[in-house]
Design a protein around this motif. Sequence first.
Motif, PDB file in Angstrom:
ATOM      1  N   ARG A 209       0.899  -1.318  -0.005  1.00  0.00           N
ATOM      2  CA  ARG A 209      -0.072  -0.077   0.020  1.00  0.00           C
ATOM      3  C   ARG A 209       1.010   1.351   0.045  1.00  0.00           C
ATOM      4  O   ARG A 209       0.628   2.355  -0.642  1.00  0.00           O
ATOM      5  N   ILE A 210       1.929   1.317   1.040  1.00  0.00           N
ATOM      6  CA  ILE A 210       2.803   2.277   1.031  1.00  0.00           C
ATOM      7  C   ILE A 210       3.563   2.723  -0.398  1.00  0.00           C
ATOM      8  O   ILE A 210       3.620   3.641  -0.906  1.00  0.00           O
ATOM      9  N   ALA A 211       4.042   1.403  -1.004  1.00  0.00           N
ATOM     10  CA  ALA A 211       4.767   1.424  -2.051  1.00  0.00           C
ATOM     11  C   ALA A 211       3.774   1.962  -3.219  1.00  0.00           C
ATOM     12  O   ALA A 211       4.391   2.955  -3.936  1.00  0.00           O
ATOM     13  N   PHE A 212       2.666   1.364  -3.316  1.00  0.00           N
ATOM     14  CA  PHE A 212       1.589   2.026  -4.432  1.00  0.00           C
ATOM     15  C   PHE A 212       1.336   3.497  -4.425  1.00  0.00           C
ATOM     16  O   PHE A 212       1.462   4.387  -5.247  1.00  0.00           O
ATOM     17  N   GLY A 213       1.179   3.914  -3.021  1.00  0.00           N
ATOM     18  CA  GLY A 213       1.215   5.484  -2.956  1.00  0.00           C
ATOM     19  C   GLY A 213       2.224   6.326  -3.397  1.00  0.00           C
ATOM     20  O   GLY A 213       2.348   7.577  -3.742  1.00  0.00           O
ATOM     21  N   LEU A 214       3.489   5.687  -3.401  1.00  0.00           N
ATOM     22  CA  LEU A 214       4.905   6.555  -3.673  1.00  0.00           C
ATOM     23  C   LEU A 214       5.115   6.278  -5.203  1.00  0.00           C
ATOM     24  O   LEU A 214       5.600   7.121  -5.724  1.00  0.00           O
ATOM     25  N   THR A 215       4.626   5.232  -5.762  1.00  0.00           N
ATOM     26  CA  THR A 215       5.561   4.960  -6.977  1.00  0.00           C
ATOM     27  C   THR A 215       4.388   4.342  -7.965  1.00  0.00           C
ATOM     28  O   THR A 215       4.850   4.249  -9.109  1.00  0.00           O
ATOM     29  N   GLY A 216       3.072   4.025  -7.564  1.00  0.00           N
ATOM     30  CA  GLY A 216       2.140   3.640  -8.623  1.00  0.00           C
ATOM     31  C   GLY A 216       2.247   2.165  -8.681  1.00  0.00           C
ATOM     32  O   GLY A 216       1.646   1.424  -9.602  1.00  0.00           O
ATOM     33  N   ARG A 217       3.170   1.197  -8.170  1.00  0.00           N
ATOM     34  CA  ARG A 217       3.334   0.011  -8.313  1.00  0.00           C
ATOM     35  C   ARG A 217       3.189  -0.691  -6.655  1.00  0.00           C
ATOM     36  O   ARG A 217       3.863  -0.032  -5.787  1.00  0.00           O
ATOM     37  N   PRO A 218       2.866  -2.002  -6.804  1.00  0.00           N
ATOM     38  CA  PRO A 218       2.251  -2.896  -7.979  1.00  0.00           C
ATOM     39  C   PRO A 218       0.958  -2.345  -8.441  1.00  0.00           C
ATOM     40  O   PRO A 218       0.217  -1.801  -7.863  1.00  0.00           O
ATOM     41  N   ARG A 219       0.972  -2.292  -9.919  1.00  0.00           N
ATOM     42  CA  ARG A 219      -0.154  -1.823 -10.603  1.00  0.00           C
ATOM     43  C   ARG A 219      -1.351  -2.446 -10.413  1.00  0.00           C
ATOM     44  O   ARG A 219      -2.482  -1.635 -10.342  1.00  0.00           O
ATOM     45  N   TYR A 220      -1.492  -3.512  -9.684  1.00  0.00           N
ATOM     46  CA  TYR A 220      -2.967  -4.175  -9.567  1.00  0.00           C
ATOM     47  C   TYR A 220      -3.639  -3.569  -8.399  1.00  0.00           C
ATOM     48  O   TYR A 220      -4.712  -3.313  -8.173  1.00  0.00           O
ATOM     49  N   PHE A 221      -2.773  -2.850  -7.608  1.00  0.00           N
ATOM     50  CA  PHE A 221      -3.265  -2.339  -6.392  1.00  0.00           C
ATOM     51  C   PHE A 221      -4.099  -0.746  -6.796  1.00  0.00           C
ATOM     52  O   PHE A 221      -4.950  -0.620  -5.783  1.00  0.00           O
ATOM     53  N   ALA A 222      -4.123  -0.611  -7.807  1.00  0.00           N
ATOM     54  CA  ALA A 222      -4.907   0.608  -8.409  1.00  0.00           C
ATOM     55  C   ALA A 222      -6.398   0.157  -8.168  1.00  0.00           C
ATOM     56  O   ALA A 222      -7.169   0.915  -8.037  1.00  0.00           O
ATOM     57  N   HIS A 223      -6.513  -1.083  -8.211  1.00  0.00           N
ATOM     58  CA  HIS A 223      -7.990  -1.612  -8.311  1.00  0.00           C
ATOM     59  C   HIS A 223      -8.409  -2.215  -7.011  1.00  0.00           C
ATOM     60  O   HIS A 223      -9.681  -2.551  -6.818  1.00  0.00           O
ATOM     61  N   VAL A 224      -7.626  -2.328  -6.028  1.00  0.00           N
ATOM     62  CA  VAL A 224      -7.808  -2.830  -4.700  1.00  0.00           C
ATOM     63  C   VAL A 224      -8.753  -1.951  -3.738  1.00  0.00           C
ATOM     64  O   VAL A 224      -8.189  -0.808  -3.538  1.00  0.00           O
ATOM     65  N   LYS A 225      -9.804  -2.117  -3.483  1.00  0.00           N
ATOM     66  CA  LYS A 225     -10.876  -1.139  -2.864  1.00  0.00           C
ATOM     67  C   LYS A 225     -10.942  -1.609  -1.237  1.00  0.00           C
ATOM     68  O   LYS A 225     -11.071  -0.565  -0.411  1.00  0.00           O
ATOM     69  N   SER A 226     -10.521  -2.758  -0.953  1.00  0.00           N
ATOM     70  CA  SER A 226     -10.506  -3.208   0.657  1.00  0.00           C
ATOM     71  C   SER A 226      -9.697  -4.428   0.851  1.00  0.00           C
ATOM     72  O   SER A 226      -9.447  -5.079  -0.102  1.00  0.00           O
ATOM     73  N   MET A 227      -9.220  -4.407   2.000  1.00  0.00           N
ATOM     74  CA  MET A 227      -8.839  -5.684   2.580  1.00  0.00           C
ATOM     75  C   MET A 227      -9.301  -5.867   3.988  1.00  0.00           C
ATOM     76  O   MET A 227     -10.102  -5.059   4.478  1.00  0.00           O
ATOM     77  N   ALA A 228      -9.018  -6.955   4.498  1.00  0.00           N
ATOM     78  CA  ALA A 228      -9.707  -7.157   5.957  1.00  0.00           C
ATOM     79  C   ALA A 228      -8.752  -8.269   6.709  1.00  0.00           C
ATOM     80  O   ALA A 228      -8.215  -8.976   6.219  1.00  0.00           O
ATOM     81  N   SER A 229      -8.741  -7.974   8.031  1.00  0.00           N
ATOM     82  CA  SER A 229      -8.261  -8.976   9.050  1.00  0.00           C
ATOM     83  C   SER A 229      -9.252 -10.112   9.261  1.00  0.00           C
ATOM     84  O   SER A 229     -10.398  -9.924   8.745  1.00  0.00           O
ATOM     85  N   ALA A 230      -8.725 -11.268   9.745  1.00  0.00           N
ATOM     86  CA  ALA A 230      -9.653 -12.134  10.196  1.00  0.00           C
ATOM     87  C   ALA A 230     -10.660 -11.700  11.188  1.00  0.00           C
ATOM     88  O   ALA A 230     -12.008 -12.130  11.053  1.00  0.00           O
ATOM     89  N   THR A 231     -10.428 -10.975  12.109  1.00  0.00           N
ATOM     90  CA  THR A 231     -11.354 -10.510  12.827  1.00  0.00           C
ATOM     91  C   THR A 231     -12.321  -9.579  12.311  1.00  0.00           C
ATOM     92  O   THR A 231     -13.534  -9.606  12.700  1.00  0.00           O
ATOM     93  N   GLU A 232     -11.898  -8.721  11.645  1.00  0.00           N
ATOM     94  CA  GLU A 232     -12.918  -7.917  10.892  1.00  0.00           C
ATOM     95  C   GLU A 232     -13.688  -8.449   9.983  1.00  0.00           C
ATOM     96  O   GLU A 232     -15.089  -8.499   9.671  1.00  0.00           O
ATOM     97  N   LEU A 233     -13.249  -9.513   9.127  1.00  0.00           N
ATOM     98  CA  LEU A 233     -14.040 -10.437   8.286  1.00  0.00           C
ATOM     99  C   LEU A 233     -15.069 -11.193   9.015  1.00  0.00           C
ATOM    100  O   LEU A 233     -16.267 -11.492   8.659  1.00  0.00           O
TER     101      LEU A 233
END
Length: 232
Positions: free
Chosen positions: A162-186
Amino acid sequence: MTAKTADAVDWHESIAESFQAGYDHSPRFRERLALWRDLIGRHVGAGNRVLDAGCGAGTFSFEAARVGASVTAIDGSAAMVTLARARQQELGLTNIDFEVALLDSLSARAEGEFDVVLSSSVLEYLPDLKGEVARLVRLLKPGGRLILSMPNSESLYRKAERIAFGLTGRPRYFAHVKSMASATELAALYRALDVAPVEHHFYAAPPGDGVLATLGDHRSKTLLVMVGRRIE
């Protein structure tokens, strides 16, 4: 379909063949297949009606069909569905119906239509995680199983991405990721939608996992899969 959803579909169109080839060449993909094969073998039975929501090239649809389930499989990528249908012909499995469709098309289906709903690494690309999980839960019979996976937000590698994408735009697939979750959250999301968590697993170690592995699977593995039972 929103522009952002279309972008994610286009992305998967472009990687369809290389993604599917991963199951033949990548240890991480083989780990994914082994885990999902075990889950499907234990939670899907002969005669079950199964929905594979975001089926890709059909890898997990085929696993459910092999145990005797009747499978409805949808994906927004025509390229993925073309690969799935070709493989279906090779395997001679007639108990799968592949269709090019987005998840929002599922709102037209009958409530409680399926015994099991599968969704592997799909919901992270959609903007309303709770709404999409609710859409899938509605399709389950009471007592039916929901098996879905998504990026593990506790993974230190995911945090670095997430940090790398914010700085460099890579990994490119991260542009399409809207959410993640922990086991507790899910698990909390499942419970909020009247689904009782049954089991969960972490998988997919990142590159150079030696040091991270010492912190435990919940901090090192990049993907999370959870099985839940719709409360009767």
